[in-house]
Design an enzyme around this catalytic site. Structure first.
Site, short mmCIF file in Angstrom:
data_model
loop_
_atom_site.label_atom_id
_atom_site.label_comp_id
_atom_site.label_asym_id
_atom_site.label_seq_id
_atom_site.Cartn_x
_atom_site.Cartn_y
_atom_site.Cartn_z
N LYS A 80 -11.21 -0.45 9.47
CA LYS A 80 -11.33 -1.69 8.70
C LYS A 80 -11.73 -2.88 9.57
O LYS A 80 -11.94 -3.99 9.05
CB LYS A 80 -10.00 -2.00 7.99
CG LYS A 80 -9.57 -0.95 6.97
CD LYS A 80 -8.27 -1.33 6.30
CE LYS A 80 -7.71 -0.19 5.46
NZ LYS A 80 -8.54 0.12 4.28
N HIS A 127 0.86 -1.18 0.00
CA HIS A 127 0.00 0.00 0.00
C HIS A 127 0.89 1.23 0.00
O HIS A 127 2.00 1.21 0.52
CB HIS A 127 -0.88 -0.03 1.25
CG HIS A 127 -1.98 0.97 1.29
ND1 HIS A 127 -1.77 2.30 1.62
CD2 HIS A 127 -3.31 0.85 1.07
CE1 HIS A 127 -2.92 2.94 1.59
NE2 HIS A 127 -3.88 2.10 1.26
#
Length: 420
Positions: free
Chosen positions: A231, A128
């Protein structure tokens, strides 16, 4: 546990998630964008509301009742997170705004003060942006060298290539546990000891694993681990850094200000003990308390149970999606039991733009993600500019996957008729 042996986990928990019970464009919502952010159960929403309605006050510095209650709840959340990842000490858990801030904390506190010219940092092409950009900056400032592990033929972390990159100059290995694009579960049980055998520290990005798998930082023996609350059923604006106690003790503060001090004079200051040394200013109190509630909620279900259910969903999603003509799924295949990858599939439809696909699916009430998923280098490595992504959580069902597949087939048929 199998779907035929007991009532599905999703059916049990879905009443806890108010947002799932709505129509989008007059169609029941199918939310398949969980890798970007998860939905929040009532237990979390109520915890946040209870704080602001019942005992909103600043923590640590107040002697009055509301401040004491807020402090107890805030520090209680730290205890819950420590147990959730099996930290050896509550002082190894630092609250941050998100995983990005946690990585930056390590980069600027440890990296900037430790790395020297010629030292090597090993990342991977699937990282990421949050686990790329900070290390690029640190490398530019220190003269450290960046290396990147490529993918193997199955589009997974190439362990043999990783081994070839390790040298006596390797000082840090920073890798994602689960790729948010490929869905591969990286072999950290091999990566970490290999890195340590060369004297390197290891940072694990657990943003996509903390919500889905049992985590044991002591068993992993990682030096740092980061995750984002949003998340894993918590609110936005809060995440955490786990770090080994002795390492955190040696790291200087990342930010200066209130809360992180012991004493302040006009020309110098001394710093608070861990973990407060790294929590400058008024923290996200309500959000941290909500994270604690999310951890309680997930632990109450059981991470093993969540993982087992999601393996079945993963197998079904991969099977159904791979059967759609002209669809290319990225990352390793899933076994019939759902082994080999996490509960997400990034894909493209031949000849179609991923954003167009996502837009038409939204018209059918199906929410997926499209774009580069903050993994532009990975998409370039794959020879694409972007992809669509369907990602699952424990409140999703087979029926929702069926609706997604039907809507996808209709979308493909629509574009085919227009292009023809």
């Amino acid at each position: 546990m199998t779907l035929t042996q007991e009532k599905t986990l999703a059916a049990t928990v879905r009443p806890d998630f108010p947002i799932l019970h709505q129509d989008i464009h007059e169609k029941p919502l199918v939310y398949l964008d969980n890798a970007a952010t998860s939905q929040k159960p009532l237990a979390v929403l109520n915890a946040l509301r209870d704080y602001y309605e019942g005992y909103n006050a600043n923590v640590h510095r107040g002697a009055h009742t509301l401040s004491v209650r807020a402090t107890e709840a805030y520090e209680g959340a730290r205890d819950k997170v420590a147990r959730f990842v099996n930290a050896a000490s509550r002082n190894e858990i630092v609250f941050t705004r998100n995983a990005s801030e946690a990585i930056n904390l390590v980069a600027y506190s440890w990296g900037l003060n430790t790395l020297q010219a010629g030292d090597e940092i090993i990342l991977s092409v699937m990282e990421h942006h949050s686990n790329l950009v900070p290390w690029q900056t640190i490398a530019q400032k220190t003269g450290a060298i960046l290396k990147h592990v490529r993918l193997n033929e199955q589009e997974e972390f190439d362990l043999e290539h990783f081994k070839s990159l390790l040298t006596e100059k390797t000082k840090l290995v920073a890798v994602v546990h689960i790729s948010n694009t490929l869905g591969c579960i990286n072999p950290i049980e091999e990566i970490i000891p290999l890195a340590h055998s060369h004297g390197a520290k290891v940072l694990i990005d657990a943003c996509q694993s903390a919500p889905h798998l049992p985590l044991d930082v002591q068993g992993m023996d990682c030096d740092w681990l980061v995750a984002s609350g949003h998340k894993m059923c918590a609110s936005t604006g809060v995440g955490f850094l786990y770090g080994k106690l002795n390492i955190l003790q040696e790291m200087p503060p990342f930010l200066g200000g209130g809360e992180m001090i012991q004493e302040v004079f006009l020309d110098y200051s001394t710093y608070a003990d861990l973990p407060h040394k790294f929590e400058a200013g008024t923290p996200a109190i309500g959000e941290a308390i909500a994270l604690g509630a999310a951890v309680d909620y997930l632990s109450g279900i059981g991470m093993e149970r969540i993982h087992a259910y999601e393996e079945e969903l993963t197998a079904y999603l991969y099977q159904q999606l791979s059967a759609v003509p002209k669809v290319r799924i990225y990352g390793p295949p899933a076994t019939p039991e759902g082994k080999g990858r996490a509960a997400l599939c990034a894909f493209n439809v031949e000849g179609l733009d991923a954003s167009d696909v996502a837009t038409l699916l939204d018209n059918e009430g199906v929410a997926i993600r499209s774009g580069h998923h903050c993994t532009q280098p990975l998409h370039r490595f794959l020879g694409i500019t972007g992809s669509a992504r369907a990602s699952l959580y424990f409140y999703n069902t087979r029926e929702e996957i069926d609706r997604f597949i039907v809507a996808l087939k209709e979308t493909i048929a629509f574009f085919s008729s227009v292009l023809d």
